[in-house]
Design a protein around this motif. Sequence first.
Motif, PDB file in Angstrom:
ATOM      1  N   CYS A 108      36.385  36.023  48.420  1.00  0.00           N
ATOM      2  CA  CYS A 108      36.459  36.570  47.065  1.00  0.00           C
ATOM      3  C   CYS A 108      36.786  35.447  46.082  1.00  0.00           C
ATOM      4  O   CYS A 108      37.317  34.408  46.480  1.00  0.00           O
ATOM      5  CB  CYS A 108      37.539  37.651  46.982  1.00  0.00           C
ATOM      6  SG  CYS A 108      37.073  39.154  47.854  1.00  0.00           S
ATOM      7  N   ASN A 114      40.786  37.428  50.315  1.00  0.00           N
ATOM      8  CA  ASN A 114      39.479  37.707  50.898  1.00  0.00           C
ATOM      9  C   ASN A 114      39.472  39.103  51.514  1.00  0.00           C
ATOM     10  O   ASN A 114      40.520  39.652  51.859  1.00  0.00           O
ATOM     11  CB  ASN A 114      39.130  36.644  51.939  1.00  0.00           C
ATOM     12  CG  ASN A 114      38.945  35.273  51.305  1.00  0.00           C
ATOM     13  OD1 ASN A 114      38.526  35.165  50.151  1.00  0.00           O
ATOM     14  ND2 ASN A 114      39.256  34.218  52.044  1.00  0.00           N
ATOM     15  N   SER A 190      31.474  39.746  38.618  1.00  0.00           N
ATOM     16  CA  SER A 190      30.605  40.187  39.709  1.00  0.00           C
ATOM     17  C   SER A 190      29.275  40.691  39.164  1.00  0.00           C
ATOM     18  O   SER A 190      28.222  40.461  39.761  1.00  0.00           O
ATOM     19  CB  SER A 190      31.280  41.270  40.551  1.00  0.00           C
ATOM     20  OG  SER A 190      31.492  42.434  39.798  1.00  0.00           O
TER      21      SER A 190
END
Length: 273
Positions: A108, A114, A190
């Motif tokens: 991440c 993560n 994102s």
Amino acid sequence: MMKTGDEEVLIPDDRAFSRFKHECEAEAGWTVTHNKSNICVWIQLLEEDKSLHKIKCRMTCKDIPAETMYDVLHDIEYRRKWDANVIETFDIGKLTVNADVGYYSWKCPKPLKNRDVITLRSWLPMGNDYIIMNYSVKHSKYPPKKDLVRAVSIQTGYLIQRTGPSSCTLTYLAQVDPKGSLPKWVVNKSSQLLAPKAMKRISKACARYPEWKQKHSPGFKPWLFPEQNPLSSIPMSELSIQHAESLENIDESALSESRDERAEHSDEDNANN
């Protein structure tokens, strides 16, 4: 949705695949966050105060056959080579000729922790279309790890549509609960940067795949030829639905984007303009 009120783990049927295709093609209720060259990204915020959202990303590929795209998205050995976000990925076992269970962990954006996920994945060629989709399940042999946050895939997958002998469109649809309150910059990043970047990476991977596959078991494609599948069968009784509520919630909402990540973000923006 692929889950029912009786909380049974179900292998998706034809109706589930059709519903997934319909959602990939639907436009009502979606907001465009990125539209450059051959990639468009939409987002649907489901809860304003949480990080739960849906993201949809579509890429038009003029020189990638649908069959190659389908192979690349299935080939776990090749994914380890091209997917820069992967930490670890492996198949756990098979359920049917077109359904299995697998593990995937990914990096991440810093300084977030993560994530990893266990999913029931199924796939189906439908005429000129190919669908691969998954949702989260629990398996007692693969509990959450201390150094990773177990995320929940509510529904995630790919729709590949053939548009010609050597062209296709790829639509990626994801509704994932990242388990934890994420800062808004993560959702924005994102949808505006990471999703388009991932699509470009898939496109490059497809271009290189025929040459790579020629040197790595060229005839081995268990997603097309189930008799090649070396996985052991898993009884459905070993699986249960993974509920987001049963997992630890991590509050990362106050975390700022790291300086390195911001610099990379800025470089990407400059390169794209």
